[in-house]
Design a protein around this motif. Structure first.
Motif, PDB file in Angstrom:
ATOM      1  N   MET A   1      45.652  -4.710  40.994  1.00  0.00           N
ATOM      2  CA  MET A   1      46.705  -3.913  41.606  1.00  0.00           C
ATOM      3  C   MET A   1      47.741  -4.854  42.202  1.00  0.00           C
ATOM      4  SD  MET A   1      46.452  -1.202  44.776  1.00  0.00           S
ATOM      5  CE  MET A   1      44.995  -0.439  44.118  1.00  0.00           C
ATOM      6  N   ASN A   2      49.038  -4.729  41.806  1.00  0.00           N
ATOM      7  CA  ASN A   2      50.032  -5.616  42.368  1.00  0.00           C
ATOM      8  C   ASN A   2      50.402  -5.169  43.778  1.00  0.00           C
ATOM      9  OD1 ASN A   2      51.967  -3.523  42.163  1.00  0.00           O
ATOM     10  ND2 ASN A   2      52.438  -4.128  40.052  1.00  0.00           N
ATOM     11  N   ARG A   3      51.176  -6.026  44.477  1.00  0.00           N
ATOM     12  CA  ARG A   3      51.454  -5.763  45.890  1.00  0.00           C
ATOM     13  C   ARG A   3      52.246  -4.474  46.085  1.00  0.00           C
ATOM     14  NH1 ARG A   3      55.260  -6.948  49.881  1.00  0.00           N
ATOM     15  NH2 ARG A   3      54.315  -7.365  51.927  1.00  0.00           N
ATOM     16  N   ARG A   4      53.214  -4.234  45.188  1.00  0.00           N
ATOM     17  CA  ARG A   4      54.031  -3.027  45.320  1.00  0.00           C
ATOM     18  C   ARG A   4      53.183  -1.771  45.204  1.00  0.00           C
ATOM     19  NH1 ARG A   4      59.178  -1.371  41.462  1.00  0.00           N
ATOM     20  NH2 ARG A   4      59.697   0.593  42.527  1.00  0.00           N
ATOM     21  N   HIS A  36      43.809  12.308  34.160  1.00  0.00           N
ATOM     22  CA  HIS A  36      44.655  11.830  33.061  1.00  0.00           C
ATOM     23  C   HIS A  36      45.497  10.671  33.579  1.00  0.00           C
ATOM     24  CE1 HIS A  36      43.665  15.461  30.818  1.00  0.00           C
ATOM     25  NE2 HIS A  36      44.076  16.202  31.834  1.00  0.00           N
ATOM     26  N   PHE A  37      45.525   9.577  32.826  1.00  0.00           N
ATOM     27  CA  PHE A  37      46.377   8.444  33.172  1.00  0.00           C
ATOM     28  C   PHE A  37      47.269   8.116  31.984  1.00  0.00           C
ATOM     29  CE2 PHE A  37      42.520   7.232  35.858  1.00  0.00           C
ATOM     30  CZ  PHE A  37      43.028   7.843  36.995  1.00  0.00           C
ATOM     31  N   TYR A  38      48.532   7.769  32.265  1.00  0.00           N
ATOM     32  CA  TYR A  38      49.475   7.465  31.192  1.00  0.00           C
ATOM     33  C   TYR A  38      50.683   6.745  31.785  1.00  0.00           C
ATOM     34  CZ  TYR A  38      50.948  11.927  33.208  1.00  0.00           C
ATOM     35  OH  TYR A  38      51.268  12.919  34.084  1.00  0.00           O
ATOM     36  N   ARG A  57      55.826  10.979  34.500  1.00  0.00           N
ATOM     37  CA  ARG A  57      55.979   9.837  35.391  1.00  0.00           C
ATOM     38  C   ARG A  57      54.786   8.937  35.159  1.00  0.00           C
ATOM     39  NH1 ARG A  57      53.533  13.918  38.437  1.00  0.00           N
ATOM     40  NH2 ARG A  57      51.843  13.230  39.845  1.00  0.00           N
ATOM     41  N   THR A  58      54.855   7.709  35.597  1.00  0.00           N
ATOM     42  CA  THR A  58      53.717   6.804  35.442  1.00  0.00           C
ATOM     43  C   THR A  58      52.582   7.242  36.360  1.00  0.00           C
ATOM     44  OG1 THR A  58      55.152   4.956  34.847  1.00  0.00           O
ATOM     45  CG2 THR A  58      52.941   4.411  35.624  1.00  0.00           C
ATOM     46  N   VAL A  59      51.405   7.446  35.776  1.00  0.00           N
ATOM     47  CA  VAL A  59      50.227   7.885  36.525  1.00  0.00           C
ATOM     48  C   VAL A  59      49.078   6.952  36.167  1.00  0.00           C
ATOM     49  CG1 VAL A  59      48.607   9.757  36.948  1.00  0.00           C
ATOM     50  CG2 VAL A  59      51.007  10.281  36.491  1.00  0.00           C
ATOM     51  N   LEU A  60      48.690   6.109  37.115  1.00  0.00           N
ATOM     52  CA  LEU A  60      47.655   5.104  36.895  1.00  0.00           C
ATOM     53  C   LEU A  60      46.553   5.234  37.953  1.00  0.00           C
ATOM     54  CD1 LEU A  60      49.945   2.071  35.975  1.00  0.00           C
ATOM     55  CD2 LEU A  60      48.603   3.508  34.418  1.00  0.00           C
ATOM     56  N   PRO A  61      45.440   4.543  37.765  1.00  0.00           N
ATOM     57  CA  PRO A  61      44.323   4.706  38.705  1.00  0.00           C
ATOM     58  C   PRO A  61      44.691   4.537  40.172  1.00  0.00           C
ATOM     59  CG  PRO A  61      43.566   3.558  36.762  1.00  0.00           C
ATOM     60  CD  PRO A  61      45.052   3.727  36.594  1.00  0.00           C
ATOM     61  N   ALA A  62      45.590   3.619  40.494  1.00  0.00           N
ATOM     62  CA  ALA A  62      45.944   3.422  41.899  1.00  0.00           C
ATOM     63  C   ALA A  62      46.567   4.669  42.504  1.00  0.00           C
ATOM     64  CB  ALA A  62      46.910   2.240  42.040  1.00  0.00           C
ATOM     65  N   ASP A  63      47.312   5.416  41.703  1.00  0.00           N
ATOM     66  CA  ASP A  63      47.926   6.651  42.190  1.00  0.00           C
ATOM     67  C   ASP A  63      46.863   7.696  42.507  1.00  0.00           C
ATOM     68  OD1 ASP A  63      50.688   5.712  41.643  1.00  0.00           O
ATOM     69  OD2 ASP A  63      50.020   5.795  39.560  1.00  0.00           O
ATOM     70  N   ASN A  88      43.513   5.951  22.541  1.00  0.00           N
ATOM     71  CA  ASN A  88      42.131   5.790  22.996  1.00  0.00           C
ATOM     72  C   ASN A  88      41.870   4.337  23.386  1.00  0.00           C
ATOM     73  OD1 ASN A  88      40.665   8.493  22.384  1.00  0.00           O
ATOM     74  ND2 ASN A  88      41.809   8.088  20.512  1.00  0.00           N
ATOM     75  N   GLN A  89      42.399   3.428  22.608  1.00  0.00           N
ATOM     76  CA  GLN A  89      42.232   2.009  22.919  1.00  0.00           C
ATOM     77  C   GLN A  89      42.999   1.635  24.176  1.00  0.00           C
ATOM     78  OE1 GLN A  89      40.082  -0.150  21.242  1.00  0.00           O
ATOM     79  NE2 GLN A  89      40.492  -1.290  23.139  1.00  0.00           N
ATOM     80  N   TRP A  90      44.164   2.254  24.363  1.00  0.00           N
ATOM     81  CA  TRP A  90      44.961   1.970  25.565  1.00  0.00           C
ATOM     82  C   TRP A  90      44.157   2.302  26.823  1.00  0.00           C
ATOM     83  CZ3 TRP A  90      47.139   4.553  29.777  1.00  0.00           C
ATOM     84  CH2 TRP A  90      48.157   3.870  30.450  1.00  0.00           C
ATOM     85  N   ILE A  91      43.450   3.429  26.800  1.00  0.00           N
ATOM     86  CA  ILE A  91      42.627   3.808  27.952  1.00  0.00           C
ATOM     87  C   ILE A  91      41.444   2.861  28.109  1.00  0.00           C
ATOM     88  CG2 ILE A  91      41.092   5.566  28.894  1.00  0.00           C
ATOM     89  CD1 ILE A  91      43.954   6.285  29.312  1.00  0.00           C
ATOM     90  N   LEU A  92      40.815   2.477  27.011  1.00  0.00           N
ATOM     91  CA  LEU A  92      39.685   1.548  27.112  1.00  0.00           C
ATOM     92  C   LEU A  92      40.131   0.199  27.657  1.00  0.00           C
ATOM     93  CD1 LEU A  92      37.748   2.373  23.816  1.00  0.00           C
ATOM     94  CD2 LEU A  92      37.073   2.930  26.166  1.00  0.00           C
ATOM     95  N   ASP A  93      41.330  -0.239  27.293  1.00  0.00           N
ATOM     96  CA  ASP A  93      41.869  -1.484  27.854  1.00  0.00           C
ATOM     97  C   ASP A  93      42.123  -1.325  29.350  1.00  0.00           C
ATOM     98  OD1 ASP A  93      41.794  -2.591  25.319  1.00  0.00           O
ATOM     99  OD2 ASP A  93      43.927  -2.270  24.909  1.00  0.00           O
ATOM    100  N   LEU A  94      42.599  -0.144  29.732  1.00  0.00           N
ATOM    101  CA  LEU A  94      42.805   0.136  31.152  1.00  0.00           C
ATOM    102  C   LEU A  94      41.477   0.110  31.894  1.00  0.00           C
ATOM    103  CD1 LEU A  94      44.885   1.080  33.345  1.00  0.00           C
ATOM    104  CD2 LEU A  94      44.268   3.424  32.711  1.00  0.00           C
TER     105      LEU A  94
END
Length: 309
Positions: A1-4, A36-38, A57-63, A88-94
């Motif tokens: 997780m970056n500082r921002r 859901h993350f994207y 909008r960007t929705v990632l685990p930190a959100d 599917n691979q994008w999520i596995l990489d995440l």
């Protein structure tokens, strides 16, 4: 997780009501089995959600963590909504970077000639726990040979099947469950019950029908957003949802009900903490053992998610 993003996360958590931030967990462990993350800003964008919705909008685990962690919810199973195989691979990489992701339900079409090959490829990753078929994309009563073959492929790999569709699809899901008894099936979003105060007899009877199959689980997710109300202003009191919750409890009992939020889509109904309070209140009333089962133990049985170091 970056500082921002860390600062954004801390700010969001601090904005939660004090009661939500201090409330002890309903169970010793809670797994949110429907997020859901994207990232629409990535090259090529995303096929869902579309640009005409606040969900774009960007929705990632930190959100998600900013909302879930103060409630004692630290882990999740992602459900993929994109029809693109490589997503599917994008999520596995995440998931390789985010240890809060204990499982992933992919999106693969049984009508695709490469379905079995793709299942074998992704099943090699222990985080990949199954696939979801949505009623508007995979009709269980059409191309039945391919649907049955796909279900058997999932079972052979020890994977599960999430199903999302209207109440009319539940009898077809029940037949599939009977035809492939080794396949664990998880019905999404309370079987599309609609407004709990306006339940249709079709939903009630079809829930009874599918609950007779012991390999079927019901995910209590997506309830508030099924109520017609202004955006984010669905009823907050548990009493409004009792007709759905009580019927599901009667039909599935304590061993086959699973917690899921449907976040961020759930924001269309209620904020995360308000949505969680509804099910938390209900299952606390069923006793500690029932709460433990609902919030994590049953999901372990259904998804066989992995422990992350």
């Amino acid at each position: 997780m970056n500082r921002r993003r860390f600062l954004q996360t801390a700010a969001l958590a601090a904005s939660l009501p004090l009661q939500a931030r201090c409330e002890s967990a309903t169970a010793t462990r809670i797994i949110d089995t429907h997020t859901h993350f994207y990232d629409p800003t990535r090259p090529g964008g995303v096929p869902w959600p579309t640009k005409d919705t606040p969900l774009y909008r960007t929705v990632l685990p930190a959100d998600w963590q900013a909302l879930a962690n103060p409630l004692g919810i630290k882990e999740t199973v992602i459900v993929e909504a994109s029809p693109l195989v490589e997503d599917n691979q994008w999520i596995l990489d995440l998931a390789a970077r985010e240890k809060c992701i204990v499982g992933f339900v992919g999106n693969l079409d049984p009508n695709d000639p490469q379905f079995a090959t793709n299942v074998k490829r992704f099943a090699a990753n222990p985080v990949f726990r199954g696939v979801r078929w949505r009623g508007n994309l995979v009709q269980l009563d059409a191309n039945e040979d391919k649907v049955l073959a796909g279900a058997k492929t999932l079972a052979a790999h020890g994977l599960e099947l999430d199903l999302n569709g209207p109440p009319a699809t539940l009898p077809h899901a029940a037949k599939l469950a009977a035809d492939v008894p080794d396949l664990r099936i998880v019905i999404n979003h309370v079987g599309a019950a609609g407004d709990p105060q306006k339940l249709k007899p079709e939903w009630q009877e079809n829930i009874r029908l599918i609950a007779r199959q012991p390999n079927v689980f019901m995910k209590i997710s997506g309830m508030p957003e099924q109520v017609r109300s202004p955006e984010g202003q669905a009823p907050r009191d548990v009493e409004h949802y009792l007709p759905v919750l009580d019927h599901l409890w009667e039909c599935f009992g304590p061993d086959r009900l699973i917690y899921g939020s449907n976040w961020p889509v759930s924001d269309r109904g209620l904020p995360y903490d308000a949505m969680f309070k509804i099910v938390s209140t209900y299952f606390q009333g069923k006793g500690r053992e029932a709460a433990e089962k609902y919030f994590w133990q049953n999901s372990k049985t259904a998804y066989r998610w992995v422990e992350r170091a």
